[in-house]
Design a protein around this motif. Structure first.
Motif, mmCIF file in Angstrom:
data_model
loop_
_atom_site.group_PDB
_atom_site.id
_atom_site.type_symbol
_atom_site.label_atom_id
_atom_site.label_comp_id
_atom_site.label_asym_id
_atom_site.label_seq_id
_atom_site.Cartn_x
_atom_site.Cartn_y
_atom_site.Cartn_z
ATOM 1 N N GLY A 87 -32.949 6.210 70.191
ATOM 2 C CA GLY A 87 -31.706 6.092 69.433
ATOM 3 C C GLY A 87 -31.898 6.159 67.934
ATOM 4 O O GLY A 87 -31.198 5.479 67.176
ATOM 5 N N ILE A 88 -32.841 7.013 67.483
ATOM 6 C CA ILE A 88 -33.161 7.120 66.054
ATOM 7 C C ILE A 88 -32.584 8.424 65.512
ATOM 8 O O ILE A 88 -32.841 9.489 66.062
ATOM 9 C CB ILE A 88 -34.687 7.093 65.834
ATOM 10 N N PRO A 89 -31.800 8.361 64.425
ATOM 11 C CA PRO A 89 -31.259 9.612 63.852
ATOM 12 C C PRO A 89 -32.338 10.367 63.085
ATOM 13 O O PRO A 89 -33.361 9.805 62.694
ATOM 14 C CB PRO A 89 -30.168 9.108 62.900
ATOM 15 N N LEU A 90 -32.092 11.649 62.861
ATOM 16 C CA LEU A 90 -33.009 12.449 62.048
ATOM 17 C C LEU A 90 -32.888 12.007 60.599
ATOM 18 O O LEU A 90 -31.787 11.824 60.081
ATOM 19 C CB LEU A 90 -32.663 13.929 62.193
ATOM 20 N N THR A 91 -34.032 11.862 59.932
ATOM 21 C CA THR A 91 -34.052 11.348 58.571
ATOM 22 C C THR A 91 -34.756 12.316 57.626
ATOM 23 O O THR A 91 -35.460 13.224 58.055
ATOM 24 C CB THR A 91 -34.780 9.986 58.515
ATOM 25 N N SER A 92 -34.583 12.068 56.338
ATOM 26 C CA SER A 92 -35.273 12.867 55.325
ATOM 27 C C SER A 92 -36.709 12.387 55.189
ATOM 28 O O SER A 92 -37.056 11.275 55.570
ATOM 29 C CB SER A 92 -34.556 12.756 53.978
ATOM 30 N N TRP A 93 -37.548 13.244 54.601
ATOM 31 C CA TRP A 93 -38.960 12.908 54.450
ATOM 32 C C TRP A 93 -39.216 11.917 53.331
ATOM 33 O O TRP A 93 -40.000 10.994 53.470
ATOM 34 C CB TRP A 93 -39.762 14.198 54.198
ATOM 35 N N GLU A 94 -38.581 12.130 52.191
ATOM 36 C CA GLU A 94 -38.930 11.337 51.017
ATOM 37 C C GLU A 94 -38.537 9.866 51.165
ATOM 38 O O GLU A 94 -39.344 8.975 50.901
ATOM 39 C CB GLU A 94 -38.267 11.925 49.769
ATOM 40 N N SER A 95 -37.297 9.588 51.562
ATOM 41 C CA SER A 95 -36.818 8.205 51.610
ATOM 42 C C SER A 95 -36.653 7.657 53.019
ATOM 43 O O SER A 95 -36.491 6.449 53.198
ATOM 44 C CB SER A 95 -35.473 8.103 50.875
ATOM 45 N N GLY A 96 -36.698 8.551 54.029
ATOM 46 C CA GLY A 96 -36.434 8.093 55.392
ATOM 47 C C GLY A 96 -34.969 7.776 55.635
ATOM 48 O O GLY A 96 -34.617 7.111 56.613
ATOM 49 N N ARG A 97 -34.103 8.289 54.775
ATOM 50 C CA ARG A 97 -32.666 8.037 54.903
ATOM 51 C C ARG A 97 -32.062 8.954 55.958
ATOM 52 O O ARG A 97 -32.389 10.148 56.014
ATOM 53 C CB ARG A 97 -31.999 8.306 53.551
ATOM 54 N N PRO A 98 -31.181 8.443 56.853
ATOM 55 C CA PRO A 98 -30.506 9.317 57.824
ATOM 56 C C PRO A 98 -29.761 10.443 57.108
ATOM 57 O O PRO A 98 -29.091 10.216 56.096
ATOM 58 C CB PRO A 98 -29.538 8.365 58.541
ATOM 59 N N LEU A 99 -29.877 11.665 57.642
ATOM 60 C CA LEU A 99 -29.287 12.822 56.968
ATOM 61 C C LEU A 99 -27.772 12.708 56.846
ATOM 62 O O LEU A 99 -27.177 13.239 55.905
ATOM 63 C CB LEU A 99 -29.660 14.108 57.712
ATOM 64 N N GLY A 100 -27.150 12.013 57.779
ATOM 65 C CA GLY A 100 -25.700 11.856 57.743
ATOM 66 C C GLY A 100 -25.205 11.035 56.572
ATOM 67 O O GLY A 100 -24.004 11.012 56.293
ATOM 68 N N GLU A 101 -26.112 10.369 55.859
ATOM 69 C CA GLU A 101 -25.724 9.540 54.718
ATOM 70 C C GLU A 101 -25.841 10.281 53.384
ATOM 71 O O GLU A 101 -25.538 9.717 52.330
ATOM 72 C CB GLU A 101 -26.576 8.262 54.686
ATOM 73 N N PHE A 102 -26.288 11.536 53.390
ATOM 74 C CA PHE A 102 -26.377 12.322 52.166
ATOM 75 C C PHE A 102 -25.000 12.878 51.792
ATOM 76 O O PHE A 102 -24.112 12.996 52.648
ATOM 77 C CB PHE A 102 -27.372 13.469 52.343
ATOM 78 N N ASP A 103 -24.830 13.239 50.530
ATOM 79 C CA ASP A 103 -23.575 13.859 50.098
ATOM 80 C C ASP A 103 -23.463 15.287 50.619
ATOM 81 O O ASP A 103 -22.374 15.748 50.962
ATOM 82 C CB ASP A 103 -23.492 13.884 48.566
ATOM 83 N N LEU A 104 -24.601 15.990 50.638
ATOM 84 C CA LEU A 104 -24.621 17.377 51.096
ATOM 85 C C LEU A 104 -25.839 17.604 51.980
ATOM 86 O O LEU A 104 -26.888 16.973 51.793
ATOM 87 C CB LEU A 104 -24.691 18.358 49.921
ATOM 88 N N MET A 105 -25.689 18.511 52.931
ATOM 89 C CA MET A 105 -26.821 19.004 53.711
ATOM 90 C C MET A 105 -26.847 20.520 53.559
ATOM 91 O O MET A 105 -25.869 21.201 53.867
ATOM 92 C CB MET A 105 -26.688 18.641 55.194
ATOM 93 N N GLY A 106 -27.971 21.033 53.065
ATOM 94 C CA GLY A 106 -28.087 22.472 52.841
ATOM 95 C C GLY A 106 -29.090 23.091 53.788
ATOM 96 O O GLY A 106 -30.275 22.776 53.735
#
Length: 834
Positions: A87-106
Motif C-alpha cells: 500500500g505504498i504510493p510511488l514517490t520522488s527520489w530526492e525527498s521521497g514525497r508521494p507524486l500526487g502531492e506535487f503541483d505538477l507532474m511532467g
C-alpha cells in the motif's frame, strides 16, 4: 520512509537502480519552495537517467530557488508488486514525497510504447487517468517529448502537452502556475487558459475531433477562436540556454553511462522517413568553445570516463575535425573515451578519421538504411554504395574489428530485390576486413519502417506484420552461413508502434484496456504481449490495421492542429519526389523553403564561416610507472550496501577522478585503472572494513589523499585509513571475514547452533544462475557464537572455490525461510589476513 529503507528492498532483483542521494543530485526543502514538479520518465531509472532531455530540465528548473524539480521513474514489475502489496504510493527520489502531492507532474514521451507505463505511474499515485476526472486536488499532468507531435492517442490523459523544445516552455509553465496559485479561488480551467498563451503549449481539452462514419476525421474543432492550432516551441540558439555541467552520477550503470554533450540540434539532411529530422528543424549548432568548456567542467565534476558528442548527424558539425582534435588532445591522457554515436558515412574526412582512430575501438556503426542507391534516393539518404564500401574499408584499416550496419525493411517501393541488396552489401563489407576465419565482423540490425507524423511518408501504408516477418526471415536465411550476425527488432513491437504513431484520440480507451489486462513496459521484448493488445483492441472495438493504412492526400490527419513548422505542402512535395526517386539536397547548400525558418528570429545556426582554432592543450607525457601504491580501508554502510561489487568499483573510480587523482593504468588494447579489491562483498551486506589498493603516477601525501577522496564519496562510503605500501612490502592475502548478523524481531535457536558446531559436515544448498550446488558450510565456518539471542557472530574462511554468503549459512543452520530473513542486518566487522 523511502523505499530503500523498507525490509523487502534488498529482495528486489536490482535494488541499486533505485538508490537516491547520488552525487550531484539536488536536495531542496520542499516546504521552502513555492512550486514543485515531479519529472517522470516512464521507464526504468537506467534508461531515464541516460536521457539528456531529463538532465537538461532537471538542471534548468532547479536553478530557481522558488522551484523544486525532483525525479521519478517507472518501477520494474518486482517493485510495482512490492508497492501494491504494501500500500505504498510511488514517490520522488530526492525527498521521497508521494507524486500526487506535487503541483505538477511532467512525463517524458520519447516513444509510443511507453503509454501503458504512464497509466501505471498514475495508478500507483492514486491519480485518475482522464484529465476530465481530475480536479484542483490533483497535480497538473504534463507531457513533453517527440511523441507529443502526434499527441492524440494519449491526449485525454494530459492536462497540458509541450510541443517542441522544453527549455523554452517548461519554466514558463512553472511561472504561470506559481502566479495563478496566488489567486484566491483559481480553478484548473483558469490555469489552462493562461497556459495556452505560451508558445508550444497544447491543451487537449480545448480541441475535439469529429469523425466520419468510416472512422476518418471530419474536422478538428477548437474551443477558442484565438487558439486554433499549436506552433512548436523553438530554442533559437543552444548557447543561450543553461546546460547541465554538474550532472547527477547514479550508483547503477546506465544504458548510456557517460557525459553527453548536445553539439547540435536538428538536421539538414532531409531523410524522408526521419521524424526527428523534421520536427527538430532548423539545425542549431553549439559553439565549439562552449562544447570544450562544458566537456572540461562536466568531466571534472562527474568523474565520468566517457564523453559522447550528440546530434542527429555529428559528422555534419561545422568544425567536427578540429573539435575532436581539441577534445582528444585535452582528455586522451586521462583515458577519456570520446564517441560520435550519429556519424554519417558521407561526413567522414581524413582529419576526422585520424581523430577517431584515437578512440577506443569497440564497434563502428554505419546506417545505410537501405541496400542500394535507388531505395536510398527514395528515402533521401544521400549515400552511394561506393561511399559505404570506401568508409568500411577505412574503418577496418583504422583498427576496428566490427562494423554495425542499420537497415530498415518495409520502406516505400521496396521489393525482394532490395532485400537481396542488403545481403550483398553486408557480404561485400565482410570481405573488406581482410581477415579470414569464421568470427563475425559485421552486425546487421533490421527494424521495420514505421511511418511517422510530420514526415513525407506520413501518408504511406505500413507493411503488414506477416510481411515484416517474411522480409526479416529472407535476409536472415540468406546470411545464415556468412560472417554476418543478423539482429532484428521484433516486428510485433513495430506493429503496435505504427498504430500509435498515426493514431487518434479513440485509442485512449484501448490503452486503458491494455493496462487493465496487464500491459507494462511494451518496448521491452520480454514484457510485450501482442495477444493482450489484440484483446484490448477487440474490447474497445478498434481495428488496429485501420491505422496502418495509406492516407489520402487531402485527408485530415489527427495531428493537423499541431504545427512542427514544416508545412504540409513541403511534405507533399517530398512525398512525390520519393515516388519519382528524386533526391533533395542538404539545406546547408540551399534553402528548400520547408517553412521552419522565418529568417528573422528562427534560422539555422552554423559556425562554418567563423574560424575556430582551439588553444593548444597542455600536453602531459603519459606516465606509465607507478609513483606509489596505497592501501585504502573504507566503509560500505547504509543504502550503498545494495551496490554490487562492479557498481562499488565504478563509484570509487569516479570519485578518484573527481578528486583529481592520477591513477596508473594497465597497458594494452583497453587500459584499465590499477585499482584492486580484496574481496567482493555480497549485495545487501554492510561493512566497516573493506580494502582496496590503488596505484598513482604522482606522489601524494596520505593525509591529503584521504581528505580529497572522502570529499567526493557518497554517504555511507568513508575512507577510514590510507597507508602507503612499500614496493618490497609483503602482499596481503585474505584469510577470513568476520560478520555480525542481527535479526530485527526473531531470535536464534541456540540448539541449532550447538548442533552445527558439533557436526563434521553440514550441507547447505546454494542456488545461483548455474543451478543448485551443495556446499559444506561447516568447513567454511571457523567461528560462530551468540552474543545475544538476536545476534550471531560469524567468521567465514576465504576460499577460491564456490562459497556461501553469510545469509545462506544462517538460513541453512537455523532452518529459516525468506520471511524470517526480512530485516536481517549483516555487518562485516573484521578482515583477517595471512
Amino acid at each position: 520512509m523511502k523505499i530503500s529503507e523498507q525490509d523487502w528492498f534488498s529482495k528486489l532483483g536490482r535494488p541499486s537502480r533505485y538508490l537516491d542521494r547520488e552525487i550531484n543530485s539536488v536536495q531542496k526543502d520542499l516546504s521552502k519552495t513555492e512550486i514543485s514538479i515531479a519529472l517522470v520518465f516512464p521507464d526504468v531509472p537506467e534508461v531515464g537517467m541516460s536521457h539528456l532531455g531529463l538532465k537538461i530540465l532537471y538542471h534548468l528548473l532547479n536553478t530557481k530557488d522558488w522551484l523544486a524539480a525532483e525525479r521519478a521513474f517507472s518501477p520494474w514489475p518486482d517493485l510495482e508488486d512490492a508497492l501494491r502489496n504494501n500500500g505504498i504510493p510511488l514517490t520522488s527520489w530526492e525527498s521521497g514525497r508521494p507524486l500526487g502531492e506535487f503541483d505538477l507532474m511532467g512525463f517524458s514521451l520519447q516513444h509510443e510504447l511507453s503509454y501503458t507505463n504512464i497509466l501505471n505511474v498514475l495508478d500507483l499515485c492514486g491519480i485518475p487517468f482522464l484529465a476530465r476526472d481530475r480536479g484542483n486536488e490533483y497535480p497538473l499532468i504534463i507531457a513533453g517529448g517527440p511523441a507529443c507531435f502526434n499527441p492524440e492517442p494519449v491526449a485525454d490523459f494530459f492536462d497540458v502537452m509541450v510541443i517542441g523544445d522544453g527549455e523554452t516552455a517548461s519554466l514558463e509553465i512553472c511561472r504561470t502556475v506559481r502566479k495563478m496559485k496566488r489567486v484566491s479561488g483559481v480553478q484548473k480551467r483558469d490555469i489552462l487558459i493562461s497556459l495556452y498563451q505560451i508558445p508550444g503549449i497544447y491543451v487537449p481539452s480545448f480541441f475535439q475531433a469529429r469523425y466520419d462514419p468510416d472512422g476518418r476525421i471530419e474536422a478538428i474543432v477548437p474551443e477558442h477562436d484565438d487558439y486554433k492550432w499549436v506552433n512548436k516551441a523553438t530554442l533559437a540558439r543552444l548557447d543561450t540556454a543553461p546546460y547541465p555541467e554538474c550532472l547527477v552520477v547514479p550508483f547503477t550503470e546506465l544504458v548510456h553511462d557517460r557525459v553527453s554533450i548536445e553539439i547540435s540540434r536538428g538536421c539538414t539532411r532531409g531523410c524522408r522517413f526521419c521524424q526527428a529530422g523534421m520536427i527538430y528543424r532548423p539545425v542549431r549548432e553549439r559553439s565549439p568553445e562552449s562544447i570544450i568548456n562544458i566537456a572540461e567542467t562536466t568531466l571534472n565534476l562527474t568523474g565520468y570516463e566517457d564523453l559522447s558528442l550528440l546530434s542527429l548527424s555529428s559528422g555534419d558539425y561545422s568544425h567536427i575535425g578540429s573539435l575532436l582534435r581539441a577534445l582528444m588532445d585535452r582528455h586522451s591522457t586521462d583515458h577519456v573515451g570520446i564517441s560520435l554515436p550519429s556519424l554519417r558515412v558521407d561526413s567522414l574526412d581524413a582529419e576526422m578519421t585520424e581523430q577517431i582512430k584515437r578512440v577506443r575501438k569497440t564497434g563502428f556503426t554505419l546506417a545505410p538504411e537501405a541496400g542500394n542507391n535507388r531505395l536510398r534516393r527514395v528515402i533521401n539518404k544521400g549515400l552511394t554504395q561506393s561511399d559505404i564500401l570506401e568508409t568500411a574499408k577505412i574503418v577496418y584499416q583504422s583498427g576496428w574489428k566490427l562494423i554495425k550496419l542499420y537497415f530498415m525493411i518495409g520502406l516505400p517501393t521496396e521489393g525482394d530485390e532490395d532485400l537481396q541488396d542488403i545481403v550483398d552489401l553486408a557480404e561485400q563489407i565482410t570481405r573488406l576486413s581482410g581477415k579470414k576465419g569464421r568470427r563475425e565482423n559485421v552486425n546487421v540490425s533490421l527494424s521495420t519502417f514505421v511511418p511517422k507524423s510530420h514526415t513525407p511518408f506520413m501518408w504511406m501504408p505500413q507493411v503488414t506484420l506477416e510481411e515484416s516477418r517474411r522480409k526479416i526471415e529472407l535476409i536472415r536465411q540468406a546470411l545464415r552461413k556468412s560472417r554476418v550476425r543478423v539482429k532484428w527488432n521484433q516486428p510485433e513491437l513495430s506493429w503496435l508502434e505504427g498504430v500509435m504513431a498515426r493514431g487518434d484520440r479513440k485509442l485512449g480507451k484501448a490503452i486503458i484496456e491494455a493496462w487493465r489486462l496487464g500491459a507494462r513496459f511494451d518496448a521491452w521484448s520480454e514484457h510485450f504481449n501482442m495477444g493482450l493488445w489484440k484483446t484490448a483492441f477487440d474490447r474497445s472495438r478498434i481495428k488496429p490495421e485501420f491505422y496502418h493504412r495509406e492516407r489520402m492526400p487531402r485527408e485530415i490527419l489527427p495531428w493537423d492542429h499541431i504545427r512542427s513548422g514544416v508545412t504540409k505542402a513541403f511534405l507533399r512535395r517530398e512525398c512525390k519526389k520519393a515516388q519519382a526517386e528524386q533526391f533533395t539536397s542538404d539545406c546547408r547548400e540551399k534553402c528548400h523553403e520547408c517553412g521552419v525558418c522565418d529568417h528573422r528570429d528562427i534560422d539555422p545556426v552554423l559556425f562554418k564561416d567563423r574560424p575556430f582554432e582551439p588553444k593548444e592543450a597542455l600536453r602531459h607525457s603519459q606516465a606509465v610507472q607507478s609513483a606509489g601504491r596505497f592501501r585504502l580501508t573504507f566503509t560500505k554502510m547504509g543504502s550503498v550496501r545494495h551496490l554490487s561489487h562492479l557498481e562499488l568499483g565504478r563509484v570509487l573510480n569516479r570519485a578518484f577522478r573527481r578528486a583529481g587523482l592520477k591513477l596508473a593504468y594497465s597497458q594494452g588494447f583497453h587500459p584499465m585503472p590499477k585499482v584492486s579489491f580484496f574481496s567482493a562483498l555480497p549485495v545487501g551486506t554492510q561493512s566497516m572494513v573493506e580494502l582496496a589498493e590503488i596505484e598513482l603516477t604522482e606522489r601524494a601525501d596520505v593525509g591529503d589523499l584521504k581528505v580529497k577522496i572522502n570529499r567526493e564519496l557518497p554517504e555511507g562510503i568513508d575512507i577510514t585509513r590510507i597507508e602507503k605500501i612499500s614496493p618490497s612490502g609483503k602482499k596481503l592475502r585474505l584469510k577470513a571475514s568476520r560478520f555480525l548478523i542481527t535479526l530485527k524481531e526473531a531470535t536464534f535457536d541456540e540448539a541449532n547452533l550447538t548442533e552445527f558446531l558439533a557436526s563434521e559436515h553440514f550441507e547447505v544448498v546454494k542456488i545461483n544462475k548455474k543451478g543448485e550446488h551443495t556446499i559444506d558450510a561447516r568447513s567454511l565456518v571457523t567461528a560462530m557464537s551468540l552474543p545475544s539471542p538476536g545476534q550471531i557472530d560469524l567468521t567465514i574462511m576465504q576460499t577460491d572455490k564456490l562459497t556461501l554468503k553469510p545469509a545462506e549459512i544462517i538460513k541453512g543452520v537455523f532452518s529459516m525461510g525468506e520471511d524470517d530473513l526480512l530485516g536481517m542486518n549483516i555487518l562485516k566487522t573484521e578482515q583477517l589476513f595471512h
